[in-house]
Design a protein around this motif. Structure first.
Motif, PDB file in Angstrom:
ATOM      1  N   VAL B 263       0.840  -1.202   0.000  1.00 19.29           N
ATOM      2  CA  VAL B 263       0.000   0.000   0.000  1.00 19.29           C
ATOM      3  C   VAL B 263       0.880   1.259   0.000  1.00 19.29           C
ATOM      4  CG1 VAL B 263      -1.691   1.300   1.349  1.00 19.29           C
ATOM      5  CG2 VAL B 263      -1.955  -1.158   1.057  1.00 19.29           C
ATOM      6  N   GLU B 264       1.957   1.234   0.752  1.00 16.27           N
ATOM      7  CA  GLU B 264       2.846   2.408   0.795  1.00 16.27           C
ATOM      8  C   GLU B 264       3.451   2.686  -0.580  1.00 16.27           C
ATOM      9  OE1 GLU B 264       5.743   1.960   3.875  1.00 16.27           O
ATOM     10  OE2 GLU B 264       4.269   2.062   5.478  1.00 16.27           O
ATOM     11  N   ILE B 265       3.736   1.632  -1.328  1.00 17.51           N
ATOM     12  CA  ILE B 265       4.327   1.837  -2.657  1.00 17.51           C
ATOM     13  C   ILE B 265       3.303   2.486  -3.585  1.00 17.51           C
ATOM     14  CG2 ILE B 265       5.150   0.616  -4.713  1.00 17.51           C
ATOM     15  CD1 ILE B 265       6.452  -1.367  -2.663  1.00 17.51           C
ATOM     16  N   VAL B 266       2.085   1.966  -3.584  1.00 16.77           N
ATOM     17  CA  VAL B 266       1.072   2.497  -4.504  1.00 16.77           C
ATOM     18  C   VAL B 266       0.746   3.956  -4.180  1.00 16.77           C
ATOM     19  CG1 VAL B 266      -1.312   2.273  -5.286  1.00 16.77           C
ATOM     20  CG2 VAL B 266       0.079   0.229  -4.964  1.00 16.77           C
ATOM     21  N   PHE B 267       0.635   4.284  -2.890  1.00 15.44           N
ATOM     22  CA  PHE B 267       0.236   5.641  -2.518  1.00 15.44           C
ATOM     23  C   PHE B 267       1.431   6.552  -2.213  1.00 15.44           C
ATOM     24  CE2 PHE B 267      -3.599   3.193  -1.607  1.00 15.44           C
ATOM     25  CZ  PHE B 267      -4.557   3.985  -2.220  1.00 15.44           C
ATOM     26  N   ALA B 268       2.645   6.085  -2.480  1.00 18.57           N
ATOM     27  CA  ALA B 268       3.853   6.861  -2.184  1.00 18.57           C
ATOM     28  C   ALA B 268       3.834   7.353  -0.735  1.00 18.57           C
ATOM     29  CB  ALA B 268       4.012   8.040  -3.149  1.00 18.57           C
ATOM     30  N   TRP B 269       3.459   6.472   0.164  1.00 21.19           N
ATOM     31  CA  TRP B 269       3.421   6.803   1.594  1.00 21.19           C
ATOM     32  C   TRP B 269       4.822   6.557   2.170  1.00 21.19           C
ATOM     33  CZ3 TRP B 269      -0.235   9.091   4.479  1.00 21.19           C
ATOM     34  CH2 TRP B 269      -0.133   9.035   5.857  1.00 21.19           C
TER      35      TRP B 269
END
Lengths: 551, 320
Positions: B263-269
């Protein structure tokens, strides 16, 4: 109480949504400008440019690494002695002009006298000498590899003159002095320290058009306008924010919605949509801050008995329909490779050399001639080949980074059509480098070999027999040809460009006959930016030096 | 609770974490790939690579590297990142809050929504609401979080323009105070919902099953016999039904971290998940090991707390 909490959460989200909505740029289609109108518009001062970058750079010192991530994020902070224009020709930057003497063994650069570091200290020739001797020649892999064996001394006759003396005539120097190949760092910041651990690497002081603002690791880098930049009218922007967005699809959506203004690469499948968007402008270029003029190249391991026979390599080359690699994998970005040296170095690129063209019948004929026989359309097997047991199937492996996996699939399909069984081995970059260059454990692979602005930088390493070893991205094919070695050595000493051009043509004519590699696609990248911004220089790490955005 | 049991459980924490560190150290170093190649990029020469290996101690035998590393960790030194030259502990510490914020929000959201859905389903098993929620739960559990993230991004962020597409803050504005807080909440909402979505399914099923089983208990029949409203009876039953949820909390913390990576990769978190991926790609051993150390420590501590909490919530349980 629960109801109250629920209402509070919804209200907070709603408020933020409204607040954000008011600040956001207009949605797609509602832009104030049409395609191309801003590119010719008068620059405006002020504004923030948000740039998408794919990975966190880790640090911001481009002099101690060749990492594309660091160079992309930091080159606006620094300068080279020279810059390269869109044609790859040297132009003044920190140096105003230069003399070449002793038949190319001495280069004398005259430096600008109006340059200050971002902390106010004056820039002098001592910074140049320090940068090369203590930083670039120790840590910048390309500069170290190319200059350390031939550079004799660097002298500084006065504060604004620097002289490079070589042990022999050295032709490519002027193309190795831009901010990518040789960024100049401050002596007063780095002297007496370990350049790799200096705190300035994450709080940098340069001479570039933008000065460092802040760095939130993994998230963003903020650069602010350098009001004292030596090109007095530049830059136009107040700030550049590099936002780390690892997922390409997310980065593109952010561009389309206006959350970011510039991205370095448009994914192939989205090219058509982006090009048709009235809110986005695009440009293709062969240059990147990490490297330039790259050719997707298939290497043959010449130490393997099967591939040691040039007829087999030539058959494989004939079996590849390279137009399909360009169309289906690169989505038309670039050209089918026409020569071993990129067309991005026009004076060294040889037109009309005899690269094997797509011809399945010729491929089959050559394999039959060697003794690789096919029966009933199945995989070919050895029959009467010296050193290979009869009945051995014609099977080779193909190594590639996961990002180049589609090259493997197309190679397997196309070689399968002539009876060659291809086993795909996708490997992460560090494992790939170790397997190919340290262990020599492969039959074939694909590598994006970046030729650089001069063949001495990125071409020689592929063919020179002295470059066989465990250093990554050198001579993967284990190719040995004494005549080619000699011609490269002659070319580096030849100062006259016509003479060099002739020598590189001879090299290319030899290697297309030997086929140690097959040159697939002369690749390009597509930059994309919001159409309400303009003034970009897409081919260089100084891409935003003259950029502007209309709010 | 027996104090000796508490001490024994506390004593297990460092042993478990040390075992994890040794195992991950060995596995990471035995995995193919050379950090120096990733660090130096193209065109380096052999001498350069040799210098770099010596500088980072990678030229020494693996057991020597392991002993040195364990000694350093015992002194609180996680080493220096190969790529940044900064202390690995600082790098991990900087990225930890973003992941904790994302995971904790998702944990709270998934627990609240899951218990609510499980309660609705478990109160009348076999009814349309129950069937619908069960099917929904299975679908949610089976949906890969990276795919769900892409769908949410395209529909809710890009299409409906309800949420930002990437990052933790707005790149164009430097907000402070409440404005900054709201900005982070706005950026957090979508990734947290996506991360929570797959966990909702597990929580729903556990709460439903627990509620149905609790409903068969004599104390529930007694409660009904006393004439308590169905709402109060359910609240009684839930107290027992939620015990299994607490039991699996430790495991869920680990799952949340795994989900957070995608999820962090997709949302650049900008959290630990993305740091893990980047460090794995560059073979930045000190940072990788630092992340594993922190995450394993988190899982072990949460397991300890849930064990203790379980005994506190259900006095029938006795530890020896």
């Amino acid at each position: 109480m629960r109801k109250l909490v629920t209402i509070a959460v919804c209200a907070a989200l709603g408020l933020v949504a409204c607040d954000q909505g008011q600040q956001r740029r207009p949605p797609p289609g509602a832009g104030p400008t049409g395609p191309g109108t801003t590119a010719t518009a008068e620059p405006v001062r002020g504004g923030t440019l948000v740039v998408g970058i794919s990975s966190d750079p880790g640090h911001l010192n481009p002099a101690i690494t060749t990492s594309g991530a660091t160079h992309t994020a930091s080159e606006l902070l620094y300068n080279g002695l020279l810059a390269l224009d869109e044609e790859g020709e040297p132009r003044p930057e920190l140096a105003t002009d230069w003399d070449v003497e002793d038949n190319g063994a001495l280069y004398r650069f005259h430096l600008r006298d109006d340059v200050t570091w971002h902390d106010g200290e004056p820039f002098t020739s001592a910074d140049v000498k320090f940068s090369f001797e203590e930083v670039l020649l120790n840590f910048h892999a390309r500069t170290r590899a190319s200059l350390s064996g031939v550079l004799d001394t660097i002298e500084t006759p006065d504060d604004h003159t620097v002289e490079f003396r070589f042990t022999q005539p050295y032709a490519p120097l002027l193309l190795q002095l831009d901010v990518t190949e040789a960024p100049i760092v401050a002596e007063h910041i780095y002297a007496g320290t370990d350049p790799q651990e200096n705190p300035a690497n994450t709080d940098p002081v340069g001479t570039g058009p933008f000065r460092f603002g802040s760095y939130t690791e993994g998230s963003e880098i903020r650069l602010e306008r350098n009001d004292d930049y030596f090109e007095r009218d530049l830059p136009f922007l107040d700030a550049v924010v590099m936002r780390v967005i690892p997922e390409r699809a997310t980065e593109l959506l952010a561009l389309e919605r206006g959350e970011v203004d510039w991205i370095w690469n448009v994914p192939g499948p989205d090219l058509e949509r982006v090009r048709n968007s009235p809110d986005i402008d695009t440009a293709q270029t062969a240059s990147n801050p990490g490297g330039s003029n790259c050719i997707m190249t298939m290497s043959f391991n010449l130490d393997r008995p099967v591939l040691g026979d040039v007829r087999v390599r030539r058959a494989i080359a004939h079996a590849l329909d390279r137009q399909r690699f360009l169309d289906q994998i690169e989505f038309g970005q670039g050209h089918v490779a026409e020569a071993p040296i990129s067309r991005g170095i026009p004076w060294a690129h040889a037109d009309g050399v005899d690269i094997p063209e797509f011809d399945r019948d010729e491929a089959a004929r050559l394999l039959d001639e060697v003794g690789w026989r096919q029966q009933d359309g199945g995989p070919r097997v050895a029959q009467g080949i010296n050193g290979i047991e009869d009945g051995t199937p014609l099977r080779i492996d193909f190594l590639a980074f996961p990002t180049f996996a589609r090259y493997g699939e197309l190679v397997r399909e196309q070689l399968g059509a002539v009876g060659i069984d291809v086993q795909l081995r996708p490997l992460e970059p560090p494992v790939f480098a170790d397997t190919v260059f340290a262990q020599d454990d492969f039959d074939t692979n694909v590598i994006s070999y970046c030729n650089g602005p001069d063949p001495e930088i990125g071409v020689r390493r592929m063919y020179d027999s002295s470059q066989i070893g465990d250093v990554p991205f050198t001579n993967a094919a284990q190719y040995r040809n004494a005549e080619v070695d000699r011609l490269f050595e002659e070319a580096v000493r030849a100062i006259d460009r016509d003479e060099r051009s002739d020598l590189y043509r001879q090299i290319q004519e030899i290697v297309v006959q030997d086929v140690p590699y097959m040159w697939l696609v002369d690749s390009r990248s597509t930059r994309a930016w919001r159409a309400d911004c303009g003034g970009f220089r897409p081919w260089t790490g100084h891409f935003a030096k003259a950029a502007f955005c209309r709010e | 609770m027996d104090p000796r049991y508490l001490l024994r459980r506390l004593g297990q924490v460092p042993v478990t974490v040390a075992a994890i560190v040794v195992m991950t150290f060995v596995l990471i170093h035995l995995a193919p790939g050379d950090p120096i190649l990733a660090l130096a990029g193209q065109y380096g020469d052999t001498a350069y690579y040799a210098e770099m290996r010596a500088k980072f101690g990678l030229d020494r035998p693996l057991p020597v590297q392991l002993v040195t590393y364990l000694g350093n960790v015992a002194r609180g030194d996680l080493g220096t990142s190969f790529t940044t030259g900064r202390p690995a502990a600082s790098i991990v510490a900087e990225r930890l809050p973003a992941t904790i914020l994302l995971s904790a929000t998702a944990l709270i959201v998934s627990s609240m929504v899951g218990v609510a859905m499980g309660t609705v389903a478990g109160r009348r098993p076999g009814r349309p609401a129950d069937v619908t929620l069960r099917v929904g739960a299975i679908c949610g559990y089976a949906t890969p979080s990276f795919w769900l993230a892409q769908l949410a991004l395209i529909s809710l962020a890009f299409g409906a323009d309800l949420f930002p597409i990437q990052g933790m803050t707005d790149a164009r504005r430097s907000l402070t105070g409440i404005g900054s807080l709201l900005d982070v909440v706005h950026h957090l909402a979508l990734p947290a919902l996506v991360l929570a979505a797959s966990e909702v399914a597990l929580t729903t099923r556990l709460a439903r099953t627990g509620l149905i089983e609790a409903g068969r208990g004599e104390y529930i029949r007694a409660a009904r016999a006393r004439g308590l409203s169905e709402r109060r009876v359910t609240r009684h039953a839930l107290r027992t039904a939620l015990l299994p949820l607490i039991t699996v909390l430790g495991g869920r913390v680990g799952m949340f971290f795994a989900g957070a990576v995608l999820v962090e990769i997709v949302f650049a978190w900008p959290g630990l998940g993305r740091l893990l991926l980047g460090s794995a790609q560059t073979r930045d051993y000190p940072v990788l090991l630092g992340i594993f150390l922190v995450v394993s420590l988190g899982v072990v501590v949460v397991n300890l707390v849930t064990d203790l909490l379980y005994g506190w919530l259900d006095p029938r349980i006795r530890y020896q």
